[in-house]
Design an enzyme around this catalytic site. Structure first.
Site, PDB file in Angstrom:
ATOM      1  N   ASP A  44       0.288   1.088 -11.823  1.00  0.00           N
ATOM      2  CA  ASP A  44       1.771   1.452 -11.817  1.00  0.00           C
ATOM      3  C   ASP A  44       2.871   0.512 -12.160  1.00  0.00           C
ATOM      4  OD1 ASP A  44       0.536   0.243  -9.475  1.00  0.00           O
ATOM      5  OD2 ASP A  44       2.528   0.406  -8.649  1.00  0.00           O
TER       6      ASP A  44
ATOM      7  N   THR B 136       3.642  -1.826  -4.484  1.00  0.00           N
ATOM      8  CA  THR B 136       2.642  -2.408  -4.808  1.00  0.00           C
ATOM      9  C   THR B 136       1.657  -1.579  -4.093  1.00  0.00           C
ATOM     10  OG1 THR B 136       1.169  -4.472  -4.441  1.00  0.00           O
ATOM     11  CG2 THR B 136       3.159  -4.251  -2.763  1.00  0.00           C
ATOM     12  N   GLY B 137       0.324  -2.029  -4.511  1.00  0.00           N
ATOM     13  CA  GLY B 137      -0.805  -1.141  -4.147  1.00  0.00           C
ATOM     14  C   GLY B 137      -1.598  -0.706  -4.909  1.00  0.00           C
TER      15      GLY B 137
ATOM     16  N   ARG C  98      -7.018  -1.182 -18.792  1.00  0.00           N
ATOM     17  CA  ARG C  98      -6.517  -0.469 -17.564  1.00  0.00           C
ATOM     18  C   ARG C  98      -4.886  -0.838 -17.276  1.00  0.00           C
ATOM     19  NH1 ARG C  98      -4.148  -1.749 -12.470  1.00  0.00           N
ATOM     20  NH2 ARG C  98      -4.559  -0.033 -10.944  1.00  0.00           N
TER      21      ARG C  98
ATOM     22  N   GLY D 139      -2.791   1.068  -7.772  1.00  0.00           N
ATOM     23  CA  GLY D 139      -2.111   1.781  -8.890  1.00  0.00           C
ATOM     24  C   GLY D 139      -2.273   3.047  -9.558  1.00  0.00           C
TER      25      GLY D 139
ATOM     26  N   THR E 250       0.161  -8.680  -6.064  1.00  0.00           N
ATOM     27  CA  THR E 250       1.236  -8.452  -7.085  1.00  0.00           C
ATOM     28  C   THR E 250       2.478  -8.679  -6.659  1.00  0.00           C
ATOM     29  OG1 THR E 250       0.236  -6.446  -8.179  1.00  0.00           O
ATOM     30  CG2 THR E 250       2.303  -6.445  -8.086  1.00  0.00           C
TER      31      THR E 250
HETATM   32  N1  ASP Z   1      -0.348  -1.891  -8.263  1.00  0.00           N
HETATM   33  C1  ASP Z   1      -0.996  -2.978  -8.817  1.00  0.00           C
HETATM   34  C2  ASP Z   1      -1.984  -2.115  -9.844  1.00  0.00           C
HETATM   35  O1  ASP Z   1      -2.633  -1.253  -9.321  1.00  0.00           O
HETATM   36  C3  ASP Z   1      -2.021  -3.876  -7.985  1.00  0.00           C
HETATM   37  C4  ASP Z   1      -1.102  -4.372  -6.801  1.00  0.00           C
HETATM   38  O2  ASP Z   1       0.023  -3.886  -6.427  1.00  0.00           O
HETATM   39  O3  ASP Z   1      -1.531  -5.312  -6.160  1.00  0.00           O
HETATM   40  O4  ASP Z   1      -2.135  -2.630 -10.801  1.00  0.00           O
END
Ligand code: ASP
Length: 304
Positions: A201, A221-222, A198, A224, A170
């Protein structure tokens, strides 16, 4: 006059070694191209949009070109852009065939009625104004097609698990401009094999992204589903008012981990122009301009 600041990220998962240099190069390029513009007087909103556009074009990342496929084998994209001077934001979620979701989101930043559109309605809005659409082939990489084919038949695969192995990506940017205005933007293809519809975040105000000139601006990021539960970006902005920028980022990630067992990373800038970054995932790719040192692009590791 405040010194301008720019920080960008390219995801915070367990970025495999063979992809790490691409992540560093992509983040460096975005920071290197946009920082001089910011220094010349580009406003923070334009700067974060421009930086994220570069990252969306780069197939390294899970945003625009290079995004993960969802469970139906489609690419559904989410993005947001936030203006710290007005608290205005524009966001779009679950849109298809768009190379620059951040620019689609920006259409709603100062829209007189709406700030967040998703799915079919968002697509219709974009079509009505002839916003450029691209064929899926322009977004799809062989790498992601192969990855999808591998995970789609794996009965044990869950979108929560890929932190162990997958490449991440992301993207987000946070800027402070010459007038002292803060802005943040985030763009993503979400998580691999997510269900159609879906929304994580990233495009949700306060969770994946937030900007308020009175505290700071953050892009997260991470995973969500966890970041949403602790409203991470706003959480870190609130912490900016109580402690140093770096400590606020650290505490935000601590809350993510201890309250919901979540994994992720944040980048940000507080209202004084101090950088914030922290993650509890294995890696995070990011780049920032540091006065006297220029652009520093890196993959940081959890135990650095
Ligand atoms: N936060 C993003 C999501 O859950 C994914 C990511 O940050 O890599 O859509």
């Amino acid at each position: 006059m405040p010194e301008v600041k720019l920080i960008v990220h390219g995801g915070a998962w367990n970025i495999p070694e063979k992809h790490q240099q691409d992540h560093i190069d992509g983040c460096r390029k975005a920071a290197e191209l946009i920082y001089p513009e910011l220094n010349k007087g580009m406003n923070a909103v334009d700067a974060v949009e421009a930086a994220v556009r570069l990252l969306e074009e780069d197939a390294t990342f899970d945003a625009g070109r290079g995004a993960f496929l969802n469970a139906a084998g489609e690419i559904e994209l989410d993005a947001i852009i936030c203006d710290g001077s007005t608290l205005n934001f524009g966001a779009m979620a679950a849109i298809h065939n768009i190379l620059h979701p951040v620019s689609a989101a920006r259409l709603l930043l100062n829209h007189p009625e709406h700030c967040f559109l998703a799915g079919e309605g968002a697509q219709r809005f974009l079509r009505d104004i002839d916003f450029p659409e691209v064929k899926i082939e322009e977004l799809l990489t062989n790498r992601e097609l192969e990855y999808y084919q591998q995970i789609k038949v794996d009965p044990d695969f869950r979108t929560k698990q890929p932190f162990q192995s997958h490449r991440g990506g992301t993207v987000g940017a946070v800027a402070l401009d010459k007038t002292g205005n803060l802005a943040a933007a985030t763009s993503t293809g979400g998580t691999p094999r997510k269900l159609p519809g879906r929304i994580g975040d990233s495009p949700v105000i306060g969770s994946g992204t937030y900007a308020d000139n009175q505290s700071g601006a953050v892009s997260a990021t991470g995973y969500g589903e966890s970041i949403l539960k602790v409203v991470l970006a706003k959480q870190v902005c609130d912490l900016f008012l109580q402690t140093s920028a770096m400590e606020a980022a650290r505490k935000g990630i601590e809350i993510l981990q201890t309250r919901v067992n979540g994994w992720g990373g944040v980048i940000g800038i507080n209202k004084y122009g101090e950088y914030a970054f922290h993650h509890n995932t294995e890696c995070m790719a990011f780049a920032r301009h540091v006065p006297g040192r220029g652009i520093i692009a890196q993959i940081s590791h959890r135990n650095d």
